[in-house]
Design a protein around this motif. Structure first.
Motif, PDB file in Angstrom:
ATOM      1  N   ASN A   1       0.825  -1.207   0.000  1.00  0.00           N
ATOM      2  CA  ASN A   1       0.000   0.000   0.000  1.00  0.00           C
ATOM      3  C   ASN A   1       0.855   1.252   0.000  1.00  0.00           C
ATOM      4  OD1 ASN A   1      -2.723  -1.154   0.105  1.00  0.00           O
ATOM      5  ND2 ASN A   1      -2.096  -1.949   2.102  1.00  0.00           N
ATOM      6  N   GLU A   2       0.179   2.392  -0.020  1.00  0.00           N
ATOM      7  CA  GLU A   2       0.886   3.664  -0.144  1.00  0.00           C
ATOM      8  C   GLU A   2       1.405   4.201   1.182  1.00  0.00           C
ATOM      9  OE1 GLU A   2      -3.598   4.560  -0.117  1.00  0.00           O
ATOM     10  OE2 GLU A   2      -2.237   3.004  -0.857  1.00  0.00           O
ATOM     11  N   ALA A   3       1.069   3.541   2.284  1.00  0.00           N
ATOM     12  CA  ALA A   3       1.546   3.973   3.594  1.00  0.00           C
ATOM     13  C   ALA A   3       1.546   2.776   4.536  1.00  0.00           C
ATOM     14  CB  ALA A   3       0.670   5.096   4.155  1.00  0.00           C
ATOM     15  N   ALA A   4       2.247   2.899   5.655  1.00  0.00           N
ATOM     16  CA  ALA A   4       2.389   1.802   6.607  1.00  0.00           C
ATOM     17  C   ALA A   4       1.197   1.742   7.555  1.00  0.00           C
ATOM     18  CB  ALA A   4       3.690   1.969   7.400  1.00  0.00           C
ATOM     19  N   GLY A   5       1.030   0.576   8.174  1.00  0.00           N
ATOM     20  CA  GLY A   5      -0.012   0.415   9.178  1.00  0.00           C
ATOM     21  C   GLY A   5      -0.859  -0.821   8.985  1.00  0.00           C
ATOM     22  N   GLY A   6      -0.965  -1.320   7.753  1.00  0.00           N
ATOM     23  CA  GLY A   6      -1.819  -2.483   7.519  1.00  0.00           C
ATOM     24  C   GLY A   6      -3.260  -2.172   7.875  1.00  0.00           C
ATOM     25  N   LEU A   7      -3.908  -3.085   8.589  1.00  0.00           N
ATOM     26  CA  LEU A   7      -5.303  -2.865   8.966  1.00  0.00           C
ATOM     27  C   LEU A   7      -5.456  -1.725   9.969  1.00  0.00           C
ATOM     28  CD1 LEU A   7      -6.926  -6.411   9.175  1.00  0.00           C
ATOM     29  CD2 LEU A   7      -7.042  -4.724   7.353  1.00  0.00           C
ATOM     30  N   LEU A   8      -4.374  -1.363  10.656  1.00  0.00           N
ATOM     31  CA  LEU A   8      -4.445  -0.187  11.524  1.00  0.00           C
ATOM     32  C   LEU A   8      -4.827   1.042  10.713  1.00  0.00           C
ATOM     33  CD1 LEU A   8      -1.197  -0.627  13.662  1.00  0.00           C
ATOM     34  CD2 LEU A   8      -3.535  -0.947  14.455  1.00  0.00           C
ATOM     35  N   ARG A   9      -4.285   1.113   9.490  1.00  0.00           N
ATOM     36  CA  ARG A   9      -4.540   2.277   8.641  1.00  0.00           C
ATOM     37  C   ARG A   9      -5.728   2.064   7.709  1.00  0.00           C
ATOM     38  NH1 ARG A   9      -1.585   6.691   7.310  1.00  0.00           N
ATOM     39  NH2 ARG A   9       0.280   5.838   8.292  1.00  0.00           N
ATOM     40  N   TYR A  10      -5.859   0.864   7.143  1.00  0.00           N
ATOM     41  CA  TYR A  10      -6.854   0.665   6.090  1.00  0.00           C
ATOM     42  C   TYR A  10      -8.064  -0.160   6.521  1.00  0.00           C
ATOM     43  CZ  TYR A  10      -3.126   2.525   3.210  1.00  0.00           C
ATOM     44  OH  TYR A  10      -2.161   3.334   2.694  1.00  0.00           O
ATOM     45  N   GLY A  11      -8.082  -0.623   7.753  1.00  0.00           N
ATOM     46  CA  GLY A  11      -9.224  -1.386   8.215  1.00  0.00           C
ATOM     47  C   GLY A  11      -9.946  -0.725   9.368  1.00  0.00           C
TER      48      GLY A  11
ATOM     49  N   LEU B   1     -24.504  -8.675  -7.839  1.00  0.00           N
ATOM     50  CA  LEU B   1     -25.267  -7.427  -7.930  1.00  0.00           C
ATOM     51  C   LEU B   1     -24.457  -6.239  -7.425  1.00  0.00           C
ATOM     52  CD1 LEU B   1     -28.739  -8.687  -6.635  1.00  0.00           C
ATOM     53  CD2 LEU B   1     -28.234  -7.858  -8.951  1.00  0.00           C
ATOM     54  N   LYS B   2     -24.711  -5.093  -8.034  1.00  0.00           N
ATOM     55  CA  LYS B   2     -24.050  -3.867  -7.594  1.00  0.00           C
ATOM     56  C   LYS B   2     -24.630  -3.460  -6.247  1.00  0.00           C
ATOM     57  CE  LYS B   2     -23.487   0.984  -8.707  1.00  0.00           C
ATOM     58  NZ  LYS B   2     -22.128   0.997  -8.126  1.00  0.00           N
ATOM     59  N   GLY B   3     -23.760  -3.269  -5.289  1.00  0.00           N
ATOM     60  CA  GLY B   3     -24.202  -2.921  -3.947  1.00  0.00           C
ATOM     61  C   GLY B   3     -23.773  -3.932  -2.904  1.00  0.00           C
ATOM     62  N   VAL B   4     -23.174  -5.058  -3.360  1.00  0.00           N
ATOM     63  CA  VAL B   4     -22.660  -6.073  -2.439  1.00  0.00           C
ATOM     64  C   VAL B   4     -21.136  -5.954  -2.422  1.00  0.00           C
ATOM     65  CG1 VAL B   4     -22.594  -8.517  -1.828  1.00  0.00           C
ATOM     66  CG2 VAL B   4     -24.589  -7.578  -3.031  1.00  0.00           C
ATOM     67  N   HIS B   5     -20.594  -5.631  -1.266  1.00  0.00           N
ATOM     68  CA  HIS B   5     -19.154  -5.377  -1.162  1.00  0.00           C
ATOM     69  C   HIS B   5     -18.565  -6.055   0.064  1.00  0.00           C
ATOM     70  CE1 HIS B   5     -19.240  -2.091  -4.181  1.00  0.00           C
ATOM     71  NE2 HIS B   5     -20.417  -1.808  -3.659  1.00  0.00           N
ATOM     72  N   PHE B   6     -17.271  -6.340  -0.013  1.00  0.00           N
ATOM     73  CA  PHE B   6     -16.543  -6.741   1.182  1.00  0.00           C
ATOM     74  C   PHE B   6     -16.438  -5.539   2.111  1.00  0.00           C
ATOM     75  CE2 PHE B   6     -14.596  -9.961  -1.745  1.00  0.00           C
ATOM     76  CZ  PHE B   6     -15.072 -11.083  -1.076  1.00  0.00           C
ATOM     77  N   ALA B   7     -16.517  -5.807   3.405  1.00  0.00           N
ATOM     78  CA  ALA B   7     -16.457  -4.718   4.387  1.00  0.00           C
ATOM     79  C   ALA B   7     -15.174  -3.906   4.252  1.00  0.00           C
ATOM     80  CB  ALA B   7     -16.572  -5.291   5.801  1.00  0.00           C
ATOM     81  N   LEU B   8     -14.065  -4.598   4.047  1.00  0.00           N
ATOM     82  CA  LEU B   8     -12.783  -3.900   4.007  1.00  0.00           C
ATOM     83  C   LEU B   8     -12.674  -2.976   2.806  1.00  0.00           C
ATOM     84  CD1 LEU B   8     -10.347  -3.742   5.812  1.00  0.00           C
ATOM     85  CD2 LEU B   8      -9.216  -5.455   4.395  1.00  0.00           C
ATOM     86  N   ASP B   9     -13.401  -3.286   1.716  1.00  0.00           N
ATOM     87  CA  ASP B   9     -13.391  -2.390   0.558  1.00  0.00           C
ATOM     88  C   ASP B   9     -13.948  -1.025   0.946  1.00  0.00           C
ATOM     89  OD1 ASP B   9     -12.335  -4.400  -0.952  1.00  0.00           O
ATOM     90  OD2 ASP B   9     -14.223  -4.961  -1.912  1.00  0.00           O
ATOM     91  N   MET B  10     -15.020  -1.032   1.702  1.00  0.00           N
ATOM     92  CA  MET B  10     -15.628   0.219   2.124  1.00  0.00           C
ATOM     93  C   MET B  10     -14.772   0.936   3.180  1.00  0.00           C
ATOM     94  SD  MET B  10     -18.557   0.875   4.765  1.00  0.00           S
ATOM     95  CE  MET B  10     -19.815   2.145   4.731  1.00  0.00           C
ATOM     96  N   LEU B  11     -14.284   0.175   4.173  1.00  0.00           N
ATOM     97  CA  LEU B  11     -13.522   0.780   5.253  1.00  0.00           C
ATOM     98  C   LEU B  11     -12.211   1.378   4.764  1.00  0.00           C
ATOM     99  CD1 LEU B  11     -14.084  -1.958   7.999  1.00  0.00           C
ATOM    100  CD2 LEU B  11     -15.206   0.276   7.825  1.00  0.00           C
ATOM    101  N   SER B  12     -11.486   0.634   3.939  1.00  0.00           N
ATOM    102  CA  SER B  12     -10.202   1.144   3.438  1.00  0.00           C
ATOM    103  C   SER B  12     -10.409   2.336   2.522  1.00  0.00           C
ATOM    104  CB  SER B  12      -9.442   0.035   2.709  1.00  0.00           C
ATOM    105  OG  SER B  12     -10.159  -0.429   1.578  1.00  0.00           O
ATOM    106  N   GLN B  13     -11.483   2.292   1.722  1.00  0.00           N
ATOM    107  CA  GLN B  13     -11.745   3.421   0.831  1.00  0.00           C
ATOM    108  C   GLN B  13     -12.059   4.679   1.631  1.00  0.00           C
ATOM    109  OE1 GLN B  13     -15.473   4.282  -1.634  1.00  0.00           O
ATOM    110  NE2 GLN B  13     -14.218   3.127  -3.091  1.00  0.00           N
ATOM    111  N   GLN B  14     -12.877   4.551   2.667  1.00  0.00           N
ATOM    112  CA  GLN B  14     -13.216   5.719   3.473  1.00  0.00           C
ATOM    113  C   GLN B  14     -11.975   6.306   4.144  1.00  0.00           C
ATOM    114  OE1 GLN B  14     -16.286   7.475   3.962  1.00  0.00           O
ATOM    115  NE2 GLN B  14     -14.688   8.817   4.751  1.00  0.00           N
ATOM    116  N   ASN B  15     -11.093   5.451   4.635  1.00  0.00           N
ATOM    117  CA  ASN B  15      -9.869   5.947   5.251  1.00  0.00           C
ATOM    118  C   ASN B  15      -8.982   6.649   4.228  1.00  0.00           C
ATOM    119  OD1 ASN B  15     -10.742   4.923   7.648  1.00  0.00           O
ATOM    120  ND2 ASN B  15      -9.242   3.275   7.787  1.00  0.00           N
TER     121      ASN B  15
END
Length: 462
Positions: free
Chosen positions: A176-186, A252-266
């Motif tokens: 990824n573009e920065a350190a932290g793993g799930l600390l940063r992107y989850g 279907l559009k609208g079904v996502h993995f949780a981490l896709d949403m969480l990492s994107q928001q961060n």
């Protein structure tokens, strides 16, 4: 033990959360802090019980009685030195650890008012940064050997930190573009402000650790190239593959993995931009915005990741949030008859995100995702029950209620992660953290990183 009567005279006091009407409008940290006097009083409650089960419960072996005593006496620097002797990053665990030590605290057995260890360690660390007690080590004697760490999550950072202090030249590779793993992107910013991570990474860089971002290293490549360039390699890539739900309509559009949403928001909070949400198309782009704004949201999975989705959905302006879990409702109250003290009680957990508004249901199985024109409109579910397996092993799922439909325009799959499978590596390659043990707690990942650093040192010292 400065005050031998404190645990009898002073009740547990938590800092608590910011008011709901205030916190759901931003991504600032929800947890508040106590003032210095109140914090010292809470530290005084640590009763020096003689058999400190908190040591046993903490994967890092934190010596809570020692640093709580120093905190009570006002010696914040000593408190940090004692805390940091076992915990490399107490500013992380002080915010997001479930505090296994507190559940094993003798006071939890005594009156269900354990010492506020997690909040105390956060306060100690922030004071240490604020007062300048934390400075980069500039006297590290290099040993002439190089170690590569693959992955900059909690385990990788812990391993890199210890190896660097031992004198090895450490390079950390992070995809990824920065350190932290799930600390940063989850983990959402409202639980862990990412400036806290940046502050620690800057310190690690000043101490000589090299971070190389945007460089994904495949397991197959580790078998050749990196092992030739480095004396040892530590794999700390976590559990990147989320558990999927192969029900009809999954596309279907609208079904996502949780981490896709969480990492994107961060990433959005860090300044990145994403394409506006597409209208009516089933095709998806990784650059497309996932948002709960104005939608009925269904979170499938009852763990911490699901809880993080609930809090994020509220801050994005959702219409409603429902969380379903296929397993039975946990027992309520402080005690778990199946897992008694000092073990971790598997009891019903209500987080700050749940308090913000959420319908929670258990024993619910997902049958089908429903939609129109390629877009999700609802989810067909069914109440189930679990019966003992006559042959032993996993209980048998049986239908209980009639199928029903939960309205939803956004579904977030938060059902955990799959443990990666590794090939057989050369003797100088070590695996640690979630990558070795499967998805678990940040504190366990850090402990694994530290243990692996010792194994690397033993191997390279032969």
């Amino acid at each position: 033990m400065g005050n031998p009567k404190a645990f009898l005279e002073i009740h547990r006091q938590e800092a608590g959360y910011r008011p709901i009407h205030d916190r759901i409008h931003d991504f600032g940290e929800v947890e508040q802090t106590l003032n210095t006097r109140e914090r010292k009083l809470q530290a005084s409650r640590c009763m020096d019980c003689g058999v400190p089960f908190c040591h046993w419960a903490c994967p890092l072996g934190n010596k809570a009685p020692e640093w709580n005593d120093a905190l009570y006496k006002g010696d914040w620097e000593l408190a940090y030195r004692l805390l940091n002797s076992t915990n490399p990053f107490p500013e992380f665990t002080g915010r997001i650890c479930p505090a296994l030590c507190e559940k094993a605290c003798v006071l939890n057995r005594f009156n269900h008012e354990p010492t506020t260890n997690r909040e105390d360690e956060c306060a100690i660390t922030e004071a240490a940064f604020r007062e300048g007690y934390i400075q980069p080590h500039t006297d590290i004697v290099r040993r002439g050997k190089k170690v590569a760490v693959i992955g900059a999550g909690p385990a990788g950072l812990a391993a890199a930190n210890d190896l660097n202090l031992m004198g090895y030249s450490v390079t950390v590779f992070e995809k990824n573009e920065a350190a932290g793993g799930l600390l940063r992107y989850g983990i959402p910013n409202f639980k862990l402000n990412k400036a806290i991570i940046d502050r620690r990474i800057k310190l690690l860089e000043q101490e000589g650790i090299e971070f190389r971002y945007g460089e994904a290293v495949e397991y197959a490549a580790i078998l050749s190239q990196p092992t030739e360039q480095y004396d040892a390699v530590v794999i700390a890539t976590g559990t990147p593959t989320a558990r999927d739900l192969k029900a009809p309509g999954r596309e279907l559009k609208g079904v996502h993995f949780a981490l896709d949403m969480l990492s994107q928001q961060n990433r959005i909070l860090a300044g990145m931009e994403f394409l506006p949400e597409a209208s009516g198309k089933a095709e998806r782009s990784k650059d497309e915005r996932i948002t709960a704004k104005g939608k009925d949201v269904l979170v499938i999975g009852g763990g911490d990741t699901g809880s993080d989705c609930i809090g994020t959905a509220h801050r994005q302006g959702c219409k409603s949030v429902t969380q379903i879990e296929i397993m039975p409702r946990p027992v309520e109250g402080p005690d778990d008859p199946q897992n008694p003290w000092p073990n971790w009680p598997r009891t019903l957990k209500t987080t700050s995100s749940h308090e913000e508004g959420c319908t929670r249901r258990w024993n619910i199985n997902t049958l089908e995702f429903l939609g129109e024109n390629g877009k999700l409109t609802g989810v067909k579910v069914q109440e189930i029950d679990w019966k003992p397996n006559p042959d032993g092993g996993r209980p048998i799922m049986v239908e209980k209620g009639k199928p029903e439909i939960i309205k939803a325009e956004l579904v977030l799959l938060a059902m955990g992660f799959l443990k990666p499978e590794h090939p057989e590596y050369p003797a100088n390659v070590f695996v640690c953290g979630d990558s070795a043990n499967g998805a678990s707690l940040v504190v366990r990942a850090m402990a694994s990183g530290k243990q692996t650093a010792l194994k690397v040192d033993e191997f390279l010292s032969k």
